[in-house]
Scaffold this motif. Structure first.
Motif, short mmCIF file in Angstrom:
data_model
loop_
_atom_site.label_atom_id
_atom_site.label_comp_id
_atom_site.label_asym_id
_atom_site.label_seq_id
_atom_site.Cartn_x
_atom_site.Cartn_y
_atom_site.Cartn_z
N THR A 111 0.85 -1.19 0.00
CA THR A 111 0.00 0.00 0.00
C THR A 111 0.89 1.24 0.00
O THR A 111 2.08 1.15 0.35
N PRO A 112 0.35 2.40 -0.33
CA PRO A 112 1.16 3.63 -0.26
C PRO A 112 1.73 3.88 1.14
O PRO A 112 2.87 4.33 1.28
N ALA A 113 0.97 3.56 2.17
CA ALA A 113 1.46 3.75 3.54
C ALA A 113 2.66 2.85 3.81
O ALA A 113 3.66 3.28 4.40
N GLN A 114 2.61 1.61 3.36
CA GLN A 114 3.71 0.69 3.58
C GLN A 114 4.96 1.13 2.83
O GLN A 114 6.07 1.07 3.36
N VAL A 115 4.78 1.60 1.59
CA VAL A 115 5.93 2.09 0.81
C VAL A 115 6.52 3.33 1.49
O VAL A 115 7.74 3.45 1.63
N SER A 116 5.67 4.23 1.96
CA SER A 116 6.15 5.44 2.63
C SER A 116 6.95 5.11 3.88
O SER A 116 8.03 5.66 4.10
N LEU A 117 6.42 4.22 4.70
CA LEU A 117 7.12 3.84 5.93
C LEU A 117 8.43 3.13 5.61
O LEU A 117 9.46 3.38 6.24
N ASN A 118 8.42 2.24 4.61
CA ASN A 118 9.63 1.52 4.25
C ASN A 118 10.67 2.47 3.68
O ASN A 118 11.87 2.31 3.92
N TRP A 119 10.25 3.48 2.93
CA TRP A 119 11.17 4.48 2.39
C TRP A 119 11.89 5.20 3.54
O TRP A 119 13.10 5.40 3.51
N ILE A 120 11.14 5.57 4.56
CA ILE A 120 11.73 6.23 5.73
C ILE A 120 12.74 5.30 6.40
O ILE A 120 13.84 5.72 6.76
N ILE A 121 12.40 4.03 6.54
CA ILE A 121 13.32 3.05 7.14
C ILE A 121 14.58 2.95 6.29
O ILE A 121 15.70 2.93 6.83
N CYS A 122 14.43 2.88 4.98
CA CYS A 122 15.59 2.77 4.08
C CYS A 122 16.48 4.02 4.14
O CYS A 122 17.67 3.94 3.82
N LYS A 123 15.93 5.15 4.55
CA LYS A 123 16.70 6.38 4.67
C LYS A 123 17.45 6.45 6.00
O LYS A 123 18.18 7.38 6.26
N GLY A 124 17.25 5.45 6.86
CA GLY A 124 17.99 5.40 8.12
C GLY A 124 17.25 5.97 9.31
O GLY A 124 17.84 6.15 10.36
N ALA A 125 15.97 6.24 9.16
CA ALA A 125 15.19 6.79 10.27
C ALA A 125 14.20 5.73 10.76
O ALA A 125 13.93 4.75 10.08
N VAL A 126 13.68 5.94 11.93
CA VAL A 126 12.67 5.05 12.50
C VAL A 126 11.34 5.80 12.49
O VAL A 126 11.16 6.75 13.25
N PRO A 127 10.41 5.38 11.63
CA PRO A 127 9.12 6.07 11.59
C PRO A 127 8.27 5.71 12.80
O PRO A 127 8.37 4.62 13.35
N ILE A 128 7.47 6.65 13.22
CA ILE A 128 6.51 6.40 14.30
C ILE A 128 5.13 6.70 13.71
O ILE A 128 4.61 7.81 13.83
N PRO A 129 4.54 5.71 13.04
CA PRO A 129 3.26 5.95 12.38
C PRO A 129 2.11 5.97 13.38
O PRO A 129 2.17 5.31 14.42
N GLY A 130 1.10 6.70 13.03
CA GLY A 130 -0.11 6.70 13.82
C GLY A 130 -1.09 5.68 13.27
O GLY A 130 -1.03 5.31 12.11
N ALA A 131 -1.97 5.22 14.11
CA ALA A 131 -3.01 4.29 13.69
C ALA A 131 -4.22 4.50 14.57
O ALA A 131 -4.10 4.56 15.79
N SER A 132 -5.36 4.64 13.94
CA SER A 132 -6.58 4.82 14.72
C SER A 132 -7.48 3.59 14.68
O SER A 132 -8.59 3.62 15.18
N SER A 133 -6.97 2.51 14.10
CA SER A 133 -7.72 1.26 14.09
C SER A 133 -6.75 0.09 14.00
O SER A 133 -5.58 0.25 13.64
N VAL A 134 -7.23 -1.08 14.31
CA VAL A 134 -6.42 -2.28 14.24
C VAL A 134 -5.98 -2.52 12.79
O VAL A 134 -4.83 -2.90 12.53
N SER A 135 -6.86 -2.27 11.84
CA SER A 135 -6.51 -2.50 10.44
C SER A 135 -5.39 -1.56 9.98
O SER A 135 -4.51 -1.97 9.22
N GLN A 136 -5.37 -0.33 10.47
CA GLN A 136 -4.28 0.59 10.13
C GLN A 136 -2.98 0.12 10.76
O GLN A 136 -1.92 0.21 10.15
N LEU A 137 -3.05 -0.38 11.98
CA LEU A 137 -1.87 -0.91 12.66
C LEU A 137 -1.29 -2.10 11.89
O LEU A 137 -0.09 -2.19 11.67
N GLU A 138 -2.18 -2.99 11.45
CA GLU A 138 -1.73 -4.15 10.67
C GLU A 138 -1.14 -3.71 9.34
O GLU A 138 -0.13 -4.27 8.89
#
Length: 80
Positions: free
Chosen positions: A1-28
């Motif tokens: 998903t776009p969210a997964q690509v965005s988070l993985n991009w941040i990880i690949c740049k050497g940072a640790v993302p702290i994503p928000g989630a307002s539901s279990v499905s967003q967390l998953e």
């Protein structure tokens, strides 16, 4: 998903993302960003796309692992 690509991009740049989630499905969905890495070519494409934006983001949340907050800015450092 776009969210997964965005988070993985941040990880690949050497940072640790702290994503928000307002539901279990967003967390998953966010968890789907783990366990794989974008290719170097994909990271370069995303970097180029971000660099081509007509605005600059200077927020405090996205810094690479080789920088630290000093006063009102960040300075980069290298391990010897």
């Amino acid at each position: 998903t776009p969210a997964q690509v965005s988070l993985n991009w941040i990880i690949c740049k050497g940072a640790v993302p702290i994503p928000g989630a307002s539901s279990v499905s967003q967390l998953e969905e966010n968890g789907g960003a783990l366990g794989w890495r974008l290719s170097d070519e994909d990271v370069a494409l995303l970097d180029a796309a971000a660099d081509s934006l007509d605005f600059e983001f200077n927020g405090c949340g996205f810094q690479t692992a080789n920088s630290k907050f000093v006063g009102y800015g960040f300075e980069r450092w290298l391990l010897d």
